[in-house]
Design a protein around this motif. Structure first.
Motif, PDB file in Angstrom:
ATOM      1  N   ALA A  39       1.656  -2.521 104.437  1.00 40.80           N
ATOM      2  CA  ALA A  39       1.785  -1.085 105.278  1.00 40.80           C
ATOM      3  C   ALA A  39       2.151  -1.838 106.742  1.00 40.80           C
ATOM      4  O   ALA A  39       3.070  -1.049 107.153  1.00 40.80           O
ATOM      5  CB  ALA A  39       0.503  -0.548 105.317  1.00 40.80           C
ATOM      6  N   GLU A  40       1.750  -2.815 107.246  1.00 41.73           N
ATOM      7  CA  GLU A  40       2.199  -3.235 108.579  1.00 41.73           C
ATOM      8  C   GLU A  40       3.637  -3.648 108.430  1.00 41.73           C
ATOM      9  O   GLU A  40       4.409  -3.520 109.488  1.00 41.73           O
ATOM     10  CB  GLU A  40       1.396  -4.088 109.021  1.00 41.73           C
ATOM     11  CG  GLU A  40       0.257  -3.792 109.716  1.00 41.73           C
ATOM     12  CD  GLU A  40       0.309  -3.144 111.033  1.00 41.73           C
ATOM     13  OE1 GLU A  40       0.913  -3.575 111.818  1.00 41.73           O
ATOM     14  OE2 GLU A  40      -0.152  -2.041 111.110  1.00 41.73           O
ATOM     15  N   ARG A  75       5.643  -2.481 106.543  1.00 44.83           N
ATOM     16  CA  ARG A  75       6.503  -1.091 106.325  1.00 44.83           C
ATOM     17  C   ARG A  75       6.818  -0.428 107.526  1.00 44.83           C
ATOM     18  O   ARG A  75       7.867   0.153 108.167  1.00 44.83           O
ATOM     19  CB  ARG A  75       5.880  -0.315 104.951  1.00 44.83           C
ATOM     20  CG  ARG A  75       6.797   0.789 104.846  1.00 44.83           C
ATOM     21  CD  ARG A  75       5.900   1.707 103.758  1.00 44.83           C
ATOM     22  NE  ARG A  75       5.472   0.828 102.553  1.00 44.83           N
ATOM     23  CZ  ARG A  75       4.321   0.571 102.127  1.00 44.83           C
ATOM     24  NH1 ARG A  75       3.404   0.922 102.654  1.00 44.83           N
ATOM     25  NH2 ARG A  75       3.867  -0.163 101.157  1.00 44.83           N
ATOM     26  N   LYS A  76       5.724  -0.550 108.255  1.00 43.57           N
ATOM     27  CA  LYS A  76       5.847  -0.143 109.784  1.00 43.57           C
ATOM     28  C   LYS A  76       6.713  -0.595 110.696  1.00 43.57           C
ATOM     29  O   LYS A  76       7.291   0.101 111.319  1.00 43.57           O
ATOM     30  CB  LYS A  76       4.186   0.179 110.264  1.00 43.57           C
ATOM     31  CG  LYS A  76       4.273   1.008 111.512  1.00 43.57           C
ATOM     32  CD  LYS A  76       2.855   0.687 112.136  1.00 43.57           C
ATOM     33  CE  LYS A  76       1.525   0.983 111.343  1.00 43.57           C
ATOM     34  NZ  LYS A  76       0.326   0.913 112.026  1.00 43.57           N
ATOM     35  N   LYS A  77       6.475  -1.828 110.837  1.00 42.02           N
ATOM     36  CA  LYS A  77       7.320  -2.496 111.690  1.00 42.02           C
ATOM     37  C   LYS A  77       8.836  -2.783 111.426  1.00 42.02           C
ATOM     38  O   LYS A  77       9.571  -3.080 112.379  1.00 42.02           O
ATOM     39  CB  LYS A  77       6.600  -3.871 112.006  1.00 42.02           C
ATOM     40  CG  LYS A  77       5.168  -3.748 112.721  1.00 42.02           C
ATOM     41  CD  LYS A  77       4.806  -4.888 112.985  1.00 42.02           C
ATOM     42  CE  LYS A  77       3.016  -4.989 113.618  1.00 42.02           C
ATOM     43  NZ  LYS A  77       3.253  -4.422 114.895  1.00 42.02           N
ATOM     44  N   SER A 126      10.985  -1.134 108.467  1.00 44.06           N
ATOM     45  CA  SER A 126      10.941  -0.347 107.267  1.00 44.06           C
ATOM     46  C   SER A 126      12.447  -0.435 106.603  1.00 44.06           C
ATOM     47  O   SER A 126      12.531  -0.406 105.454  1.00 44.06           O
ATOM     48  CB  SER A 126      11.243   1.124 107.712  1.00 44.06           C
ATOM     49  OG  SER A 126      12.330   1.490 108.778  1.00 44.06           O
ATOM     50  N   SER A 154      11.497  -3.957 104.685  1.00 44.28           N
ATOM     51  CA  SER A 154       9.961  -4.257 104.054  1.00 44.28           C
ATOM     52  C   SER A 154      10.171  -4.130 102.204  1.00 44.28           C
ATOM     53  O   SER A 154       9.259  -4.686 101.693  1.00 44.28           O
ATOM     54  CB  SER A 154       9.173  -2.967 104.178  1.00 44.28           C
ATOM     55  OG  SER A 154       9.729  -1.710 103.957  1.00 44.28           O
TER      56      SER A 154
END
Length: 286
Positions: free
Chosen positions: A217-218, A220-222, A224, A227
């Motif tokens: 998830a991190e 994907r957040k940092k 995208s 990821s």
């Protein structure tokens, strides 16, 4: 010997692409046990700390990851203590790395032995997976010691998932992936020796794409845009699920487990095909 008298053992070329002769492997089970004992006992023989290296390596790696990724890079691990988060990922990753790196040198490291005596060649990479499992269990035991420490002395809000029974499947997936890919690489290194160098640093690079020291998830957040490289990695999916099963999480990606299981089985089958084919002629090229 009479013509109609049966031979006790008959050595002949494999006629099938996928030929895992379990009956023959069982016949040589004593040799398999001997190889496993050799791998466990002799690796750290004549060293100062001996088997303590089994513990030092994951602990120091987890400390460095906690410092670099969680303190400096500010990677968020939620309610899970960063050190415990990293130790869980490192423990499973080390098992995969052990399976892959040791099985990838099967032919080159045992050429002298293979050229002198016959036994099922598959016993050698299989022994590496089994001896690696022994080391993994030791490291998992250390993980549970720190797990209890954080729960009872640091009041960490963590608990195993109700699906903890899926944990052996995650470990099995890593073993099959390491064994399958390792056998393919072992077969290729009989002709292309520089692949050995590629494997050594390739494993280290692969670790950063396998979500060992950060949640998916991190990533994907940092980032995208990139990821998907991590999400498409069956190793990352397995490590993420493994960590969530141990430390508790509302999000469990069962689809990722199914996909990684399929990839693991396919890689093993492909590894057996290439391994069996190379086994017939490798002694001429090594």
């Amino acid at each position: 010997m009479k013509e109609d008298e049966d031979w006790l053992y008959e050595i002949k070329p494999k006629g099938r692409l996928i030929d895992l002769n379990l009956k023959e492997i069982w016949r040589y089970r004593d040799l398999l046990v001997l190889f496993v004992k050799r791998d466990i006992v002799t690796v750290y023989k004549q060293t100062v700390l001996g088997p303590l290296w089994y513990l030092i390596q994951p602990l120091f790696t987890s400390v460095v990851f906690t410092l670099v990724f969680n303190t400096f890079a500010n990677i968020n691990t939620g309610v899970v203590p960063p050190f415990l988060f990293n130790l869980a990922g490192v423990t499973l990753w080390n098992y995969f790395k052990e399976c892959l790196s040791t099985s990838s040198t099967t032919f080159t490291a045992n050429a002298g032995l293979f050229g002198k005596v016959y036994f099922p060649r598959f016993i050698v990479p299989a022994s590496k997976v089994i001896s690696g499992l022994f080391k993994y269990i030791i490291q998992l035991f250390i993980f549970f010691i720190f797990y209890l420490y954080f729960v009872f002395f640091k009041d960490a809000s963590i608990a195993p998932s109700v699906y903890i029974w899926l944990l052996p499947i995650c470990v099995l997936n890593m073993a099959l992936l390491g064994l399958g890919v390792g056998m393919i690489l072992s077969s290729l290194t009989t002709k292309y020796r520089d692949l050995t160098i590629l494997v050594s640093f390739g494993i280290n690079l692969l670790m950063y794409l396998s979500a060992v020291m950060y949640p998916i998830a991190e990533a994907r957040k940092k980032s995208s845009d990139y990821s998907w490289l991590i999400e498409a990695n069956p190793l990352a999916q397995t490590i993420e699920l493994y960590r969530n099963l141990l430390l508790g999480s509302e999000y469990l990606n069962f689809n990722g487990l199914i996909i990684s299981s399929v990839v693991a089985v396919v890689s093993l089958l492909m590894g057996l095909i290439v391994f069996n084919k190379t086994e017939k002629t490798f002694i001429d090229t090594v």
